[in-house]
Design a protein around this motif. Structure first.
Motif, mmCIF file in Angstrom:
data_model
loop_
_atom_site.group_PDB
_atom_site.id
_atom_site.type_symbol
_atom_site.label_atom_id
_atom_site.label_comp_id
_atom_site.label_asym_id
_atom_site.label_seq_id
_atom_site.Cartn_x
_atom_site.Cartn_y
_atom_site.Cartn_z
ATOM 1 N N TYR A 112 -17.566 1.155 6.040
ATOM 2 C CA TYR A 112 -17.991 -0.303 5.953
ATOM 3 C C TYR A 112 -19.445 -0.382 6.035
ATOM 4 N N ALA A 113 -20.019 0.112 7.057
ATOM 5 C CA ALA A 113 -21.467 0.074 7.084
ATOM 6 C C ALA A 113 -22.433 0.770 6.204
ATOM 7 N N ASP A 114 -22.022 1.780 5.457
ATOM 8 C CA ASP A 114 -22.612 2.654 4.383
ATOM 9 C C ASP A 114 -21.826 2.412 3.155
ATOM 10 N N SER A 115 -21.258 1.396 2.970
ATOM 11 C CA SER A 115 -20.548 1.095 1.582
ATOM 12 C C SER A 115 -20.056 2.241 0.881
ATOM 13 N N ILE A 116 -18.918 2.827 1.695
ATOM 14 C CA ILE A 116 -18.263 3.918 1.214
ATOM 15 C C ILE A 116 -16.827 3.404 0.579
ATOM 16 N N PRO A 117 -16.323 3.967 -0.400
ATOM 17 C CA PRO A 117 -15.045 3.308 -0.868
ATOM 18 C C PRO A 117 -14.065 4.372 0.059
ATOM 19 N N MET A 118 -12.896 3.475 0.487
ATOM 20 C CA MET A 118 -11.804 4.241 1.250
ATOM 21 C C MET A 118 -10.590 3.319 1.228
ATOM 22 N N LEU A 119 -9.297 3.861 0.767
ATOM 23 C CA LEU A 119 -8.258 3.286 0.765
ATOM 24 C C LEU A 119 -7.442 3.687 1.874
ATOM 25 N N VAL A 120 -7.069 2.883 2.881
ATOM 26 C CA VAL A 120 -6.277 3.028 4.173
ATOM 27 C C VAL A 120 -5.052 2.379 3.942
ATOM 28 N N ILE A 121 -3.837 2.988 3.706
ATOM 29 C CA ILE A 121 -2.622 2.501 3.680
ATOM 30 C C ILE A 121 -1.649 2.911 4.818
ATOM 31 N N SER A 122 -1.534 1.852 5.377
ATOM 32 C CA SER A 122 -0.749 1.960 6.718
ATOM 33 C C SER A 122 0.749 1.442 6.505
ATOM 34 N N SER A 123 1.594 1.536 7.406
ATOM 35 C CA SER A 123 2.693 1.038 7.777
ATOM 36 C C SER A 123 2.467 -0.205 8.680
ATOM 37 N N VAL A 124 3.394 -0.958 8.845
ATOM 38 C CA VAL A 124 3.444 -2.081 9.969
ATOM 39 C C VAL A 124 4.996 -2.482 10.152
ATOM 40 N N ASN A 125 4.974 -3.369 11.161
ATOM 41 C CA ASN A 125 6.667 -3.392 11.623
ATOM 42 C C ASN A 125 7.307 -4.221 10.642
ATOM 43 N N ALA A 126 8.631 -4.457 10.600
ATOM 44 C CA ALA A 126 9.143 -5.105 9.665
ATOM 45 C C ALA A 126 8.983 -6.508 9.522
#
Length: 565
Positions: A112-126
């Motif tokens: 975020y600080a260095d303006s770098i593209p990153m896609l973080v896909i996570s699960s989460v509870n139902a």
């Protein structure tokens, strides 16, 4: 349906997809995610499978996407970061609910600080369990809210039909706005829900915003009349090297580069000041400029004031080019603000300047003034900095096209000032922006995956390497022959000096240092010691011929004794 039948069914479905623009149904949301990522050209996914993400993996083994398993989710994020810095494309991670996400938080913050593209896909509870605080496995009070501040946006997919639209938003950020991490969380019940038929092609991606003609006209007037123009370029211009060089040559404007912009001007270019905006000779030159063009740079502390003395200033008129309108107003208020893509804006300025008379730069400006500033910087550097520059010059001498991914360590700090990278995206590290430790090794792994035909060197210290040392196993497992150049000063040497300078009795900095050579071999790597340029040159040339990682240890005291300046 048994495993063999499932495999045949998946294969038949993929064959059908190849002949149609519509994905057959039924397909789970998790399977559809993999299909969609393929359409966006994703090559790698970094992640550690867990009980809450296994359904994301259902279609992965039969896709074109390669999975890389780090030993910690922070490593996954740093690998994705290194991949993104070399390619300009987003690194993608699959991360479990709760602890997996809090583990990757530091990597997201650095990106975020260095303006770098990153896609973080996570699960989460139902969906029915969100926000209840029942103490379920991996539960956070609100996972999305925790990570909203570390991402361009964080979104919870509440039904499978949303997924293509949310991914389209994410890739619009990566390609058409200021690139930063995007977090998409999918509830456990949504991951396994059926996905209706969808187009098997990516959404149309919006173009980058173009500079406004009126702002360009104002900037051209200032630049055409300038006697002492100067350019400050940042990582937001990393894709615009030809355009930047053309404009600098046309104006005979000296160019200072941030750490993430190194290589935009070639080594030895007469107009290249370097990355010394925090040092007095370069600061004096910037204050002498009557017009300063800042393109794709935050004008932030870690590139312009690493001494934390508040001494950086721009006295001339300031033109800023930035894809982020808000950032164009931070740190230094411009006289002209151009909101748009750096490449487009620089090209438009060159075209307009070609069509009108440009006042020649002052005879004592341009290359002549750059040479004076560079000489003054080199004269002011201490013996340690010159010695560490020899270390980096040895790397480039042995491996001219190397990518060097650095951690927060003494030789990296010296290189940030003194090293001129041979090309863009060939020098980056975690000492800028968020300033974390443990970045270098996993980032180098991601960089090597992005550029398999180029040498990739991780330049790290003994303290930083111990943050992510187990990622050596990840590199061996993934068949990624990175070179780890370990600068060993047996502790947190920079912090020890910082405490000494402030008359603080050092505490907590003289840490136990393991036998890195033995550890490297235990992880399945090659290992060597090199304490002078000749030995290092040989070790590097031997390492590049191997198909497994190599750890080369350089002990600070021995190097300084053999390479005093």
């Amino acid at each position: 349906m048994n495993l063999r039948e499932s495999t045949r069914h998946f294969h038949e479905r993929n064959v059908s997809m190849a002949n149609s623009d519509v994905t057959p149904s039924p397909q789970t949301c998790g399977e559809a995610l993999v299909t969609l990522l393929e359409t966006y050209g994703v090559q790698y996914v970094f992640g550690i499978p867990g009980v809450h993400t296994v359904e994301l993996y259902r279609g992965l083994a039969h896709s074109s996407i390669r999975h890389v398993t780090p030993r910690h989710e922070q490593g996954a994020g740093f690998m994705a970061d290194g991949y993104a810095r070399v390619t300009g494309k987003p690194g993608v991670c699959f991360i479990i609910t709760g602890p997996g996400m809090t583990n990757i938080a530091t990597a997201m913050a650095q990106a975020y600080a260095d303006s770098i593209p990153m896609l973080v896909i996570s699960s989460v509870n139902a969906r029915s369990q969100l926000g209840h605080g029942d103490g379920r496995l991996h539960e956070l009070p609100s996972q999305r809210e925790v990570f909203d501040g570390l991402a361009a946006f964080s979104h919870t997919v509440l039904n499978a039909a949303e997924l293509p639209h949310v991914l389209a938003r994410a890739f619009a950020v990566f390609e058409s706005a200021r690139p930063r991490p995007v977090h998409i969380e999918i509830p456990l019940d949504v991951i396994v829900s059926p996905m209706k038929a969808m187009k098997a092609s990516p959404a149309v991606r919006p173009a980058k915003p173009a500079a406004h003609p009126a702002a360009l006209a104002l900037a051209v007037d200032l630049l055409a009349d300038a006697c002492r123009p100067l350019i400050l370029a940042g990582g937001g211009a990393a894709h615009a090297a030809p355009e930047l060089r053309e404009l600098a040559d046309r104006l005979q404007a000296p160019v200072a580069l941030t750490i993430n912009a190194k290589g935009l001007l070639p080594r030895g270019a007469p107009l290249l000041i370097g990355s010394t905006q925090s040092l007095p000779p370069t600061r004096a030159m910037i204050r002498e400029a009557d017009v300063v063009l800042a393109v794709g740079t935050e004008l932030g502390e870690t590139d312009y004031d690493v001494m934390f003395d508040g001494g950086f200033a721009i006295d001339g008129q300031l033109i800023r080019i930035d894809i982020d309108a808000q950032q164009a107003m931070r740190n230094a208020r411009p006289d002209v603000a151009i909101v748009g893509d750096a490449r487009d804006a620089l090209s438009a300025l060159s075209t307009r300047l070609h069509e009108r008379p440009v006042r020649p730069a002052s005879p004592d400006w341009g290359a002549a003034r750059v040479a004076l500033a560079r000489d003054a910087v080199m004269a002011a550097c201490d013996a340690a900095a010159h010695s560490q520059q020899r270390l980096i010059d040895t790397i480039i001498g042995a491996l001219p096209d190397a990518v060097i991914a650095g951690d927060s360590t003494s030789p990296v700090y010296a290189g940030n000032f003194l090293h001129d990278a041979p090309a863009p995206r060939a020098w980056f590290n975690s000492s800028t922006g968020y300033g974390t430790l443990g970045y270098g090794l996993p980032a180098a792994i991601g960089a090597k995956l992005a550029a398999p035909d180029r040498p990739v060197v991780c330049l790290t210290g003994d303290g930083g390497l111990q943050f992510t040392l187990p990622e050596l196993a990840s590199a061996v497992e993934a068949r990624v022959p990175v070179i780890v150049l370990l600068w060993n000063n047996f502790g947190y040497g920079e912090i020890r000096k910082y405490m000494d300078q402030r008359a603080i009795t050092p505490v907590g900095v003289d840490i136990y240092t393991p036998d890195f050579m033995a550890l490297a071999r235990a992880f399945g790597c090659e290992a060597a010691r090199a304490d002078d340029p000749q030995t290092l040159d040989l070790a590097l040339r031997q390492a590049i011929a191997r198909e497994i990682p190599t750890v080369i240890e350089v002990r600070e005291a021995d190097w300084f004794a053999r390479v005093p300046s």
